[in-house]
Design a protein around this motif. Structure first.
Motif, short mmCIF file in Angstrom:
data_model
loop_
_atom_site.label_atom_id
_atom_site.label_comp_id
_atom_site.label_asym_id
_atom_site.label_seq_id
_atom_site.Cartn_x
_atom_site.Cartn_y
_atom_site.Cartn_z
N ILE A 142 0.82 -1.22 0.00
CA ILE A 142 0.00 0.00 0.00
C ILE A 142 0.85 1.26 0.00
N VAL A 143 2.17 1.10 -0.20
CA VAL A 143 3.05 2.28 -0.26
C VAL A 143 2.61 3.19 -1.40
N GLY A 144 2.51 4.47 -1.11
CA GLY A 144 2.14 5.46 -2.11
C GLY A 144 0.64 5.65 -2.26
N LYS A 145 -0.17 4.83 -1.56
CA LYS A 145 -1.62 4.94 -1.72
C LYS A 145 -2.20 5.95 -0.73
N GLU A 146 -3.36 6.46 -1.11
CA GLU A 146 -4.05 7.46 -0.30
C GLU A 146 -5.19 6.79 0.46
N GLU A 150 -2.03 11.25 2.37
CA GLU A 150 -2.11 11.52 0.94
C GLU A 150 -1.30 10.50 0.15
N LYS A 151 -0.23 10.03 0.79
CA LYS A 151 0.64 9.06 0.13
C LYS A 151 1.34 8.26 1.24
N PHE A 152 0.95 7.02 1.39
CA PHE A 152 1.47 6.23 2.50
C PHE A 152 2.93 5.89 2.29
N GLN A 153 3.74 6.31 3.23
CA GLN A 153 5.13 5.92 3.34
C GLN A 153 5.56 6.18 4.77
N MET A 154 6.54 5.45 5.23
CA MET A 154 6.91 5.54 6.64
C MET A 154 8.41 5.50 6.81
N ALA A 155 8.87 6.35 7.76
CA ALA A 155 10.22 6.17 8.26
C ALA A 155 10.20 5.05 9.29
N SER A 156 11.35 4.61 9.69
CA SER A 156 11.44 3.47 10.61
C SER A 156 10.78 3.78 11.95
N MET A 157 10.06 2.79 12.45
CA MET A 157 9.66 2.82 13.85
C MET A 157 10.86 2.36 14.67
N THR A 158 11.11 3.05 15.79
CA THR A 158 12.25 2.71 16.63
C THR A 158 11.76 2.30 18.01
N MET A 159 12.26 1.17 18.48
CA MET A 159 11.97 0.70 19.83
C MET A 159 13.30 0.59 20.58
N THR A 160 13.39 1.23 21.70
CA THR A 160 14.59 1.13 22.54
C THR A 160 14.21 0.46 23.85
N CYS A 161 15.01 -0.51 24.24
CA CYS A 161 14.81 -1.21 25.51
C CYS A 161 16.00 -0.93 26.40
N SER A 162 15.73 -0.46 27.59
CA SER A 162 16.81 -0.12 28.51
C SER A 162 16.44 -0.52 29.92
N ALA A 207 8.06 5.62 -0.94
CA ALA A 207 7.39 5.49 -2.24
C ALA A 207 8.32 6.00 -3.33
N ALA A 208 8.65 5.13 -4.28
CA ALA A 208 9.49 5.52 -5.41
C ALA A 208 8.63 6.23 -6.46
N ALA A 209 9.28 6.67 -7.53
CA ALA A 209 8.56 7.43 -8.56
C ALA A 209 7.45 6.59 -9.19
N ASP A 210 7.67 5.26 -9.29
CA ASP A 210 6.66 4.41 -9.89
C ASP A 210 5.71 3.84 -8.85
N ALA A 238 7.22 0.02 -3.51
CA ALA A 238 7.83 0.16 -2.20
C ALA A 238 9.33 -0.01 -2.30
N THR A 239 10.05 0.86 -1.64
CA THR A 239 11.49 0.73 -1.47
C THR A 239 11.75 0.51 0.00
N VAL A 240 12.29 -0.66 0.34
CA VAL A 240 12.53 -0.99 1.74
C VAL A 240 14.00 -0.83 2.03
N THR A 241 14.32 0.04 2.97
CA THR A 241 15.71 0.26 3.37
C THR A 241 16.00 -0.54 4.61
N GLU A 242 16.90 -1.51 4.47
CA GLU A 242 17.23 -2.35 5.61
C GLU A 242 18.27 -1.65 6.47
#
Length: 522
Positions: free
Chosen positions: A138-142, A216-228, A497-500, A503-507
């Protein structure tokens, strides 16, 4: 021919001597420089898949290097990378030996693992417009995005992590593309155009959070979980007697019980007041009927008094006529008597028998006149007495009629007062009827207060606020060493969301240590 052979043997002998000498020198150096005690910190970087399962783990070790020498660490990794220099470790049976120079900034190396047990387990689900979906699809979808994150203690994790580590979650959203509709339980912070929703889960606790937003355009930066590590003693910095909390809970329960009794009493009071109001209404009806009766009575008494006045007037007139008749009779009787007396001497010339007959008739007439006079006298006396009695009775009827009017006025006032009392009781019934509901709200609040105390008591017991016991940190990779500290940094992939619109997944696992470190603060 013999000379070259002799030279060769001489050279080989010298090489052997030098080799033995160097070996002895190395042995003496090792004996004089034993392994330096390792003081290190561990940071566990875990890469999650989009659903929250683990895709890879990297452990970054920082070792204090106050002096040059041999540093012996422990752990079994799939691969090891030196992040500070070119030194190569010596690996043997879970031992990792480094020959390191002194460095003020310490020495960093990382080891990769294919699996491991984190303090918490994570499960992430995504919905677009109410329909469950894979995020990469669903990346890029509204539409309306719903992200649900479930965090729960990992039963397979080491007890030290499971019992002492809290989890902090950060979910960043671009305000230019997204409008948050609900984020229950989150603390929000805005930096520039980025909204960060933060959540916290205490040790041994489970939580589920849902974020709903329009995009308007679904894309997400990383969710971060910290355990301390969660140091409960420093968190509140005071000793709490759980017995006192138990007493507070018991007291709150007694307050709830007392207030419930108050509610029951108010219900009974309302029933009693309703009964009184019903009786008052019946009394109002009775006074209304009495007022009507008194009005009829007053009207009848007035009418009767008026009629008796007319009768009294007629009786007085009749008495007066009787007196006039008595006076006329007296005159008539006197005249007849005088005439008879005058006739008596004239009768002497008549024969005796005839005279005796006339005298007898005259005597009879006198007797009849006398009887008539006596009757007339009784009549006039009776009429006079009757007139007097009727006059007195009429006067009494006047008073009776006047009292009836007063009774009527009093009955009207009583009816009005009874109506006012009934209205007052009805208002009191209405007012008292809502009291039990209001008291129930008070009871609900008191129960919430007691539940809060009980939850606080359970939390205090869970976190062992008063234990005062210190536990040494446990290494993530080996039980043979205790690090100075250990923390966990856990991330989901970026979804861009790439131009097309694919989904572009950054590991994050492909980043270096320093890139990872920098990304934590973005």
């Amino acid at each position: 021919m013999k000379k070259p052979i002799a030279c060769f043997l001489t050279v080989m002998l010298l090489i052997s001597v030098f080799s033995l000498s160097a070996s002895a020198s190395d042995t003496e150096s090792t004996a004089s420089n034993p392994n330096i005690t390792v003081v290190k910190d561990e940071t566990v970087y875990a890469d999650l898949k989009m659903d929250g399962s683990i895709s890879g783990i990297t452990v970054v070790n920082r070792i204090d290097t106050p002096e040059s020498g041999s540093y012996l660490d422990y752990g079994v990794y799939d691969s090891i990378t030196n992040l500070s220099g070119s030194e190569t470790p010596v690996l043997a049976d879970g031992r990792i030996s480094w020959q390191l120079p002194a460095r003020d900034k310490g020495f960093y190396y990382q080891g990769k693992l294919t699996e491991g047990e984190l303090p918490f387990a994570f499960r992430i689900t995504y919905r677009l417009n109410g329909q469950k979906a894979k995020p990469e699809d669903i990346v890029g979808k509204e539409g309306r995005i719903e992200i649900t994150l479930k965090v729960q203690p990992n039963a397979e994790a080491k007890a030290y992590y499971r019992e002492n580590y809290l989890c902090q979650v950060q979910l960043p959203l671009d305000l230019d593309e997204n409008t948050v509709l609900s984020s229950s339980g989150a603390s929000a912070m805005i930096s520039g155009k980025t909204l960060t929703l933060a959540y916290m889960v205490l040790p041994q606790k489970s939580a589920q959070y849902t974020v709903v937003y329009d995009t308007e355009k679904f894309q997400m930066a990383s969710m971060t979980m910290t355990c301390s590590y969660f140091d409960s003693s420093n968190f509140l910095n005071f000793n709490m007697d759980t017995g006192s909390i138990t007493q507070m809970s018991r007291g709150a329960g007694q307050i709830v019980s007392g207030t419930e009794k108050l509610k029951a009493g108010l219900i009974e009071l309302n029933k009693g007041i309703a009964g009184i109001a019903l009786g008052s209404a019946q009394l109002q009806q009775g006074t209304g009927a009495m007022r009507q009766g008194l009005e009829q009575y007053s009207a009848g008494a007035s009418s009767l008094a008026a009629q008796f006045k007319q009768i009294s007037s007629g009786t007085v007139q009749l008495s007066q006529k009787g007196q006039e008749l008595a006076a006329q009779y007296t005159n008539l009787s006197s005249g007849i008597t005088a005439m008879m007396d005058q006739l008596t001497p004239l009768l002497n010339s008549l024969p005796a028998e005839q005279r005796q007959a006339y005298l007898q008739q005259i005597g009879t007439m006198k007797a009849q006149l006398s009887q008539y006079g006596t009757g007339l006298s009784s009549y006039t006396t009776g009429v006079a007495q009757s007139a007097q009695g009727i006059t007195e009775f009429s006067a009494g009827l006047d008073q009776f009629a006047q009292q009836g009017a007063e009774l009527k006025t009093g009955a009207v006032a009583l009816a009005n007062s009874t109506a006012a009392i009934t209205d007052g009781f009805n208002q009191l019934v209405s007012s008292s009827a809502v009291l039990p509901d209001q008291v129930q709200k008070l009871i609900d609040g008191q129960k919430q207060f007691k539940n809060g105390i009980d939850e606080a008591s359970g939390l205090l017991e869970t976190l062992s606020f008063a234990s005062g016991n210190e536990t040494k940190p446990v290494s993530f990779v080996s039980s043979q060493i205790s690090p100075r500290s250990i923390q966990f940094v856990i991330r989901t992939p970026d979804l861009k969301a790439a131009a097309d619109e694919k989904a572009t997944v950054t590991e994050p696992g492909r980043l270096s240590f320093w890139e990872r470190f920098i990304h934590l603060f973005r």
